[in-house]
Design a protein around this motif. Sequence first.
Motif, PDB file in Angstrom:
ATOM      1  N   ALA A 279       0.826  -1.205   0.000  1.00  0.00           N
ATOM      2  CA  ALA A 279       0.000   0.000   0.000  1.00  0.00           C
ATOM      3  C   ALA A 279       0.862   1.258   0.000  1.00  0.00           C
ATOM      4  O   ALA A 279       0.544   2.246  -0.682  1.00  0.00           O
ATOM      5  CB  ALA A 279      -0.935  -0.003   1.214  1.00  0.00           C
ATOM      6  N   ALA A 280       1.977   1.228   0.735  1.00  0.00           N
ATOM      7  CA  ALA A 280       2.885   2.375   0.754  1.00  0.00           C
ATOM      8  C   ALA A 280       3.501   2.595  -0.622  1.00  0.00           C
ATOM      9  O   ALA A 280       3.638   3.733  -1.090  1.00  0.00           O
ATOM     10  CB  ALA A 280       3.986   2.161   1.797  1.00  0.00           C
TER      11      ALA A 280
ATOM     12  N   THR B 286      -6.631  -0.395  -5.268  1.00  0.00           N
ATOM     13  CA  THR B 286      -5.945  -0.652  -3.998  1.00  0.00           C
ATOM     14  C   THR B 286      -6.780  -0.172  -2.825  1.00  0.00           C
ATOM     15  O   THR B 286      -6.845  -0.842  -1.779  1.00  0.00           O
ATOM     16  CB  THR B 286      -4.571   0.038  -3.978  1.00  0.00           C
ATOM     17  N   GLY B 287      -7.435   0.985  -2.980  1.00  0.00           N
ATOM     18  CA  GLY B 287      -8.301   1.479  -1.918  1.00  0.00           C
ATOM     19  C   GLY B 287      -9.448   0.530  -1.621  1.00  0.00           C
ATOM     20  O   GLY B 287      -9.803   0.302  -0.455  1.00  0.00           O
ATOM     21  N   MET B 288     -10.034  -0.052  -2.657  1.00  0.00           N
ATOM     22  CA  MET B 288     -11.110  -1.019  -2.456  1.00  0.00           C
ATOM     23  C   MET B 288     -10.602  -2.286  -1.784  1.00  0.00           C
ATOM     24  O   MET B 288     -11.309  -2.895  -0.969  1.00  0.00           O
ATOM     25  CB  MET B 288     -11.766  -1.357  -3.790  1.00  0.00           C
TER      26      MET B 288
ATOM     27  N   SER C 277      -5.831  -4.751  -8.382  1.00  0.00           N
ATOM     28  CA  SER C 277      -4.799  -3.767  -8.049  1.00  0.00           C
ATOM     29  C   SER C 277      -3.451  -4.175  -8.619  1.00  0.00           C
ATOM     30  O   SER C 277      -2.726  -3.352  -9.201  1.00  0.00           O
ATOM     31  CB  SER C 277      -4.695  -3.618  -6.527  1.00  0.00           C
ATOM     32  N   TYR C 278      -3.107  -5.455  -8.474  1.00  0.00           N
ATOM     33  CA  TYR C 278      -1.800  -5.884  -8.970  1.00  0.00           C
ATOM     34  C   TYR C 278      -1.754  -5.892 -10.487  1.00  0.00           C
ATOM     35  O   TYR C 278      -0.704  -5.683 -11.088  1.00  0.00           O
ATOM     36  CB  TYR C 278      -1.433  -7.266  -8.429  1.00  0.00           C
TER      37      TYR C 278
ATOM     38  N   LEU D 284     -13.132 -10.963   3.035  1.00  0.00           N
ATOM     39  CA  LEU D 284     -11.868 -11.550   2.611  1.00  0.00           C
ATOM     40  C   LEU D 284     -11.851 -11.897   1.126  1.00  0.00           C
ATOM     41  O   LEU D 284     -10.847 -11.664   0.441  1.00  0.00           O
ATOM     42  CB  LEU D 284     -11.567 -12.801   3.449  1.00  0.00           C
ATOM     43  N   GLU D 285     -12.932 -12.472   0.633  1.00  0.00           N
ATOM     44  CA  GLU D 285     -12.945 -12.855  -0.776  1.00  0.00           C
ATOM     45  C   GLU D 285     -12.927 -11.631  -1.680  1.00  0.00           C
ATOM     46  O   GLU D 285     -12.232 -11.595  -2.699  1.00  0.00           O
ATOM     47  CB  GLU D 285     -14.175 -13.715  -1.082  1.00  0.00           C
ATOM     48  N   GLN D 286     -13.682 -10.592  -1.313  1.00  0.00           N
ATOM     49  CA  GLN D 286     -13.645  -9.350  -2.086  1.00  0.00           C
ATOM     50  C   GLN D 286     -12.265  -8.704  -2.019  1.00  0.00           C
ATOM     51  O   GLN D 286     -11.806  -8.104  -2.999  1.00  0.00           O
ATOM     52  CB  GLN D 286     -14.710  -8.371  -1.576  1.00  0.00           C
TER      53      GLN D 286
END
Length: 227
Positions: free
Chosen positions: A95-96, A133-135, A155-156, A145-147
Motif C-alpha cells: 500500500a505504501a 488498492t483502496g477497495m 490492483s496488482y 476476505l474474498e472481495q
Amino acid sequence: MNVAAVARARDSHLLLVPVLVILAAALLWFIHQKLHYLTDYSLRSYTEYFWPRRAGLISHLLGGSLAISTGLVQIWLGLTSRTGRLHRSLGKLYAAGVAIGSLGGFYLALTIPGHLAYSAGLFMLAVAWVVTTGMALYSIGTRRLEQHREWMLRSYTVTFAFVTYRLVGAALRRWLHMTDGPDLDEVDNLMAWACWAVPLLLAEPLIQLRAMRRRSTGRLSQKSVPA
C-alpha cells in the motif's frame, strides 16, 4: 472440504507457480531497463524530457517497484491462504508503494509535455491504481476476505502496468520497425491506456470464474455434509 475440492485447490496452486515465475522474470527485465535512473543521476541518464521532473519519476519508479515486488509475494500468500503476519506486513509495504508511486504518476501526468492522450492515460492509470488498492484495503478492513482477494488481483494487474507498458511497447516498436518520430508517439499514446485497461479487462473474467468456482465448490461441500 471434500477430496475433490482439495485436489482442485492443489492444481490451482501448481498453475500459479509458472505464472509467478513469468511475472518475476518480466519484473527483472524492467528493473534492468530502468536501473540507470538510480545509478546515474545525471541529465544524460534522464534526458531533457525527464530531468526537470525527475523527482516525480523517481517516486513513480521506486513506489511501483516496491509494489510490484511485494505484490508478487502477496499473490502467492493470499491465493494459498497464507494470511499471517508476513502477509499483513507486506500488505502495508504494498500500500505504501502504491501511494508513493501514484503520487509520482499524478505529478508526471500533469507536468509532462506532449499529447493529451498520453497524459490522460497516465493520469487514469494512477486513478485506477488508487481505486483498486483502496477497495482492497476497504474490503480487508471490513473483513470481506474474498472481495479483498479479488480487488488485490485487480490492483496488482494495474501495478504491473509498469512492466506491461515497457515490455509490450518495446515489442511493438521492434515488430513495426520504429525508432523515432510521430509513429513512435502513437505507440506511447496507445500503451498509456492499453498497459492497464486491457489487462484489467482480461483479468476480470478470470476473477469472476474463480469466484463462481469457489461458490460451486462451497455448495458441493454443503451437500456432502451428512444430515
